[in-house]
Design an enzyme around this catalytic site. Structure first.
Site, PDB file in Angstrom:
ATOM      1  N   HIS A 114       0.822  -1.214   0.000  1.00 26.80           N
ATOM      2  CA  HIS A 114       0.000   0.000   0.000  1.00 26.80           C
ATOM      3  C   HIS A 114       0.854   1.261   0.000  1.00 26.80           C
ATOM      4  CE1 HIS A 114      -3.559  -2.379   0.589  1.00 26.80           C
ATOM      5  NE2 HIS A 114      -3.098  -2.891   1.706  1.00 26.80           N
ATOM      6  N   HIS A 147       6.094   7.218   6.008  1.00 25.61           N
ATOM      7  CA  HIS A 147       5.712   6.610   4.732  1.00 25.61           C
ATOM      8  C   HIS A 147       5.134   7.700   3.835  1.00 25.61           C
ATOM      9  CE1 HIS A 147       2.018   6.581   7.158  1.00 25.61           C
ATOM     10  NE2 HIS A 147       1.475   6.946   6.019  1.00 25.61           N
ATOM     11  N   HIS A 149       2.448   8.973   0.378  1.00 23.42           N
ATOM     12  CA  HIS A 149       1.282   8.821  -0.491  1.00 23.42           C
ATOM     13  C   HIS A 149       1.594   9.631  -1.756  1.00 23.42           C
ATOM     14  CE1 HIS A 149      -1.105   7.243   2.913  1.00 23.42           C
ATOM     15  NE2 HIS A 149      -0.362   8.088   3.631  1.00 23.42           N
ATOM     16  N   GLU A 159      -2.770  13.559   0.433  1.00 15.52           N
ATOM     17  CA  GLU A 159      -4.036  13.197   1.074  1.00 15.52           C
ATOM     18  C   GLU A 159      -4.738  14.467   1.537  1.00 15.52           C
ATOM     19  OE1 GLU A 159      -3.183   9.726   3.817  1.00 15.52           O
ATOM     20  OE2 GLU A 159      -4.242   8.855   2.101  1.00 15.52           O
ATOM     21  N   HIS A 172       4.091  11.199   5.811  1.00 20.55           N
ATOM     22  CA  HIS A 172       3.509  11.071   7.157  1.00 20.55           C
ATOM     23  C   HIS A 172       4.544  10.527   8.128  1.00 20.55           C
ATOM     24  CE1 HIS A 172      -0.824  10.881   5.408  1.00 20.55           C
ATOM     25  NE2 HIS A 172      -0.405  12.121   5.611  1.00 20.55           N
ATOM     26  N   THR A 254      -5.593   7.041   7.631  1.00 20.02           N
ATOM     27  CA  THR A 254      -6.172   7.232   6.299  1.00 20.02           C
ATOM     28  C   THR A 254      -6.228   5.901   5.554  1.00 20.02           C
ATOM     29  OG1 THR A 254      -4.038   7.778   5.315  1.00 20.02           O
ATOM     30  CG2 THR A 254      -5.342   9.616   6.193  1.00 20.02           C
TER      31      THR A 254
HETATM   32 ZN    ZN Z   1      -0.198   7.982   5.614  1.00 16.97          ZN
END
Ligand code: ZN
Ligand code: NAG
Ligand code: NAG
Length: 354
Positions: A114, A147, A149, A159, A172, A254
């Site tokens: 992910h 990590h 996104h 995000e 994050h 999230t």
């Molecule tokens: Zn995150």
């Protein structure tokens, strides 16, 4: 005569102090009384964050985030993240203190299908673990992992959004409240985690400190891959140059199960990396060997929550109780600042400088 002055000094100091406490108590984050969360199911994502190498029991994907709530009911709840930040009220938070935010050697990088996740080496001595205090947090929060996104192109990927603006990616940095002893214990409380959100823009220049982050991504291109970084990661270089201004709200993970236990900080200043650096993320593969892109959740409804903002000119209260050199000046400046926060907290900021 001097006694009278001293008495006056203390009365004034008391008045100012109590008005300050009132403001602090008014802020939504401080108001949260820690309550134990009832876990409705085990969260494989949280387990993974502890690098227990567990695979997801229930799978989910970014192709249909609306469907998450069928398997993970909390995802359909009303304190969800991320959000679009349109307005915020001012709050007199102190500045953040970033402890051990220097160089960290031999970090572990994991592709969990992910995202790509950077965690501390198990050999790190407890006294070297990066942590944050201040910033309106009531305790010390220790770093666990960071990590990212990102999107399939640079027009989207973050995000959080500020005034509907999408950034190219988002970092994050996840921290847990040390009063609960461990990350997994902290996830049972609604003040258990503090995540710093750093918005990422694309620019022409290569971000040198960021090289260590992207250089070995090719070693974790498949879901489940793990490697150890050979270069140091400089934590302070992951932060925007201005960390004295930020947004604050109460929200959630999230990703499923979307637990509502996160004190979110989103810095309004961003960091810039190059297109070539960001494109390395887009070469990763996720679940079912599909290209790992667009791994961001759409913005969620605010549902009556208030976002607060620490402005650059926040009150920096440095009253030295044992020695107030010129009480009238100290107290005058302090009161003016506190008063302006009182006044401002009823207004919304319309022109946050980005
Ligand atoms: Zn995150
Ligand atoms: C990027 O992703 C969006 C959303 O899934 C899709 O509509 C678009 O075609 C993709 N663009 C490219 C260049 O793959
Ligand atoms: C308070 O002020 C006195 C005199 O200036 C100084 O010696 C002392 O270290 C200060 N204390 C703090 C906590 O700053």
């Amino acid at each position: 005569m001097t006694e009278k002055l001293l008495l006056l000094k203390y009365i004034l100091a008391f008045l100012v102090c109590s008005s300050f406490l009132q403001i602090v108590n008014n802020s939504p984050i401080r108001n949260v009384t820690p309550t134990k969360m009832v876990r409705t199911h085990e969260n494989p994502w949280i387990e993974h964050w502890e690098i227990k190498k567990q695979r997801a029991i229930s799978s989910w994907s970014y192709t249909d985030p609306e469907a998450w709530q069928h398997s993970f009911p909390t995802c359909g709840s009303n304190l969800q993240s991320p959000i679009n930040i349109e307005t915020a009220s001012l709050s007199a938070y102190p500045k953040f203190y970033f402890g051990n935010y220097g160089n960290i050697d031999r970090m572990t990088v994991t592709n969990n299908g992910h995202t790509v996740l950077f965690s501390l080496p198990s050999s790190i001595p407890a006294e070297s673990i990066p942590f944050i205090t201040g910033g309106g947090l009531s305790n010390r929060y220790n770093f666990v992992q960071f990590h990212f996104h990102w999107g399939n192109d640079s027009s989207h990927g973050s995000e959080h959004r500020i005034k509907s603006k999408k950034y190219s990616a988002e970092l994050h940095l996840v921290h847990y409240n040390t009063k609960y002893g461990s990350f997994s214990e902290a996830t049972k409380y609604d003040d258990g985690l503090a995540v710093l959100g750093v918005l990422i823009k694309v620019g022409k220049k290569i971000n040198s400190p960021f090289r260590a982050v992207v250089d070995q991504l090719n070693e974790v291109d498949e879901d489940g891959d793990e490697t150890t970084l050979v270069n140091l990661i400089s934590f302070k270089d992951l932060l925007p140059s201005r960390t004295t201004t930020f947004f604050r709200y109460s929200g959630s993970f999230t990703t499923p199960g979307c637990e509502e236990i996160i004190i979110w900080t989103v810095f309004d200043d961003s960091i810039t990396i190059s297109e070539s650096q960001l494109s390395k993320f887009r070469l990763l593969k996720g679940r079912d060997s599909l290209t790992l892109v667009n791994n961001y959740r759409p913005v969620q409804s605010l549902s009556g929550r208030t976002v607060t903002y620490r402005s650059h000119s926040g009150c920096h209260i440095t009253i030295n109780w044992s020695h107030i050199s010129s009480p009238i000046v100290d107290i005058y400046q302090y009161s003016t600042c506190v008063f302006s926060f009182y006044a401002n907290s009823f207004l919304t900021i319309l022109g946050v400088n980005l």
